[in-house]
Design an enzyme around this catalytic site. Structure first.
Site, short mmCIF file in Angstrom:
data_model
loop_
_atom_site.label_atom_id
_atom_site.label_comp_id
_atom_site.label_asym_id
_atom_site.label_seq_id
_atom_site.Cartn_x
_atom_site.Cartn_y
_atom_site.Cartn_z
N THR A 62 0.82 -1.21 0.00
CA THR A 62 0.00 0.00 0.00
C THR A 62 0.86 1.26 0.00
O THR A 62 0.55 2.23 -0.70
CB THR A 62 -0.91 0.01 1.25
OG1 THR A 62 -1.59 -1.23 1.33
CG2 THR A 62 -1.93 1.12 1.16
N TYR A 70 -2.09 -10.41 5.31
CA TYR A 70 -2.05 -9.00 5.71
C TYR A 70 -3.44 -8.55 6.10
O TYR A 70 -4.34 -8.48 5.25
CB TYR A 70 -1.50 -8.18 4.52
CG TYR A 70 -1.46 -6.68 4.69
CD1 TYR A 70 -1.45 -6.06 5.93
CD2 TYR A 70 -1.41 -5.87 3.55
CE1 TYR A 70 -1.40 -4.69 6.05
CE2 TYR A 70 -1.35 -4.49 3.66
CZ TYR A 70 -1.34 -3.91 4.91
OH TYR A 70 -1.28 -2.54 5.03
N ILE A 116 6.97 -4.67 9.32
CA ILE A 116 6.98 -4.14 7.96
C ILE A 116 6.68 -2.66 8.12
O ILE A 116 5.55 -2.29 8.42
CB ILE A 116 5.97 -4.85 7.05
CG1 ILE A 116 6.30 -6.33 6.95
CG2 ILE A 116 5.97 -4.21 5.66
CD1 ILE A 116 5.29 -7.14 6.14
N TYR A 121 -13.40 -4.30 -0.05
CA TYR A 121 -14.61 -3.86 -0.73
C TYR A 121 -15.70 -4.92 -0.80
O TYR A 121 -16.86 -4.66 -0.50
CB TYR A 121 -14.30 -3.33 -2.15
CG TYR A 121 -15.46 -2.58 -2.77
CD1 TYR A 121 -15.76 -1.29 -2.38
CD2 TYR A 121 -16.28 -3.17 -3.73
CE1 TYR A 121 -16.85 -0.61 -2.91
CE2 TYR A 121 -17.35 -2.51 -4.27
CZ TYR A 121 -17.63 -1.23 -3.87
OH TYR A 121 -18.72 -0.56 -4.40
N LYS A 140 1.08 -10.11 8.67
CA LYS A 140 1.31 -8.70 8.96
C LYS A 140 0.10 -8.17 9.72
O LYS A 140 -1.01 -8.10 9.20
CB LYS A 140 1.51 -7.90 7.66
CG LYS A 140 1.73 -6.41 7.90
CD LYS A 140 1.91 -5.63 6.61
CE LYS A 140 2.05 -4.14 6.89
NZ LYS A 140 2.19 -3.34 5.64
N ARG A 161 -8.37 -0.36 5.96
CA ARG A 161 -8.34 -0.20 4.50
C ARG A 161 -9.28 -1.16 3.78
O ARG A 161 -9.78 -0.85 2.70
CB ARG A 161 -6.92 -0.39 3.97
CG ARG A 161 -5.95 0.71 4.36
CD ARG A 161 -4.59 0.51 3.71
NE ARG A 161 -3.65 1.55 4.07
CZ ARG A 161 -3.54 2.73 3.46
NH1 ARG A 161 -4.33 3.02 2.44
NH2 ARG A 161 -2.64 3.62 3.86
#
Length: 292
Positions: free
Chosen positions: A40, A129, A200, A103, A158, A134
């Site tokens: 991202t 992740y 990360i 989404y 993550k 998000r």
């Protein structure tokens, strides 16, 4: 200490490959353990497929095996992710970072089947992740543990939920084969103290040597020394995200002369107020000799 590397752009909005080379050199010379490419923070949704291929190829060639390469390869279309894994050249990639589908808002069974299908389609090591802020959905620790138990190539996670209790729950129930990495610089201290193995990082884009020093202290169990560094970095942690990511990181890297302060729409550069605050915070760290 992994870094979710930014993608620098020229003033005409092209990928700035000369600046990218400078950034990779910075990490090679700073002890960064691996680069997370096209995550991202790299503004990957705005890159063309050809740009992605070229960026990947150039970084892999420049690194030449001197540090690890994790490649962002995820999406909300399961079959499209599988097709990419089966048709693109992943030579030189050590593992992939695969985000929870966004989404579509799948339930836990949908997330499980999505990642199980992806894991079955490749032999590459996979890091899951979870970033609900998000994606709009949150993968539960039980789903993550189930996947790690059933899929031998799912080896990492993550953690970017911001929910420390949830992350600690995963650390308590996960198999030993699953490594948990912080996806939130400001929570890295607590996550590693609870059993996480690293980070990360966005902060590491700007201060890689400094964050390597912090991670090494954590790995050595020197928590008191690490806590001092963590507190010293706290103002910069906040400022890097004050106007969105990677706006803060790009503003500070621009302040430091590494890149142009350019983002692709729909993202815009951090405000001048934030950029100046980052400059001052960086000078304060340097002047006080409290980076590491």
């Amino acid at each position: 200490m992994g870094v979710a590397i930014i993608t620098p752009f020229t003033e005409t909005n092209e990928v700035d490959y000369a600046a990218l080379e400078r950034l990779v050199d910075l990490h090679l010379n700073s002890g960064t353990d691996f680069l997370c490419v096209q995550g991202t923070t790299g503004e990957t949704p705005t890159l063309t497929m050809e740009e992605k291929r070229t960026i990947r190829k150039r970084i892999i060639e420049q690194v030449d095996g001197r540090m690890g390469i994790m490649l962002g390869c995820g999406g909300n279309n399961t079959q499209a992710v599988i097709n990419e894994l089966q048709t693109e050249d992943f030579t030189g990639v050590d593992g992939i970072l695969c985000v929870v589908p966004y989404y579509n808002k799948p339930n836990q069974e949908g997330m499980y089947r999505h990642f199980k299908a992806i894991a079955d389609s490749t032999t590459l090591p996979i890091y899951l992740y979870n970033v609900p802020g998000r994606t709009g959905v949150n993968m539960h620790p039980e789903t993550t543990a189930r996947l790690a138990l059933e899929c031998k190539n799912i080896i990492g996670f993550k953690a970017a939920s911001g929910n420390l209790d949830q992350i600690k729950r995963l650390l308590a129930i996960k198999p030993d084969t699953l490594d948990v990495l912080s996806g939130d610089d400001a929570l890295t201290y607590e996550i590693m103290k609870a059993g996480g193995v690293g980070v990360i990082s966005v902060f590491g884009n700007v201060y890689p040597k400094e964050f390597v020093a912090f991670i090494r202290l954590m790995q050595e169990g020197r928590y008191d020394d690490a806590r001092v560094l963590n507190e010293n970095y706290s103002e910069v942690y906040k400022l890097l995200f004050a106007d969105g990511n990677p706006g803060g990181a790009k503003a500070q890297l621009s302040n430091m002369g590494y890149i142009k302060n350019v983002l692709r729409l729909p993202l815009v550069p951090a405000s001048e107020e934030v950029r100046e605050a980052l400059r001052e915070a960086g000078e304060k760290l340097q002047a006080g000799s409290i980076l590491y």
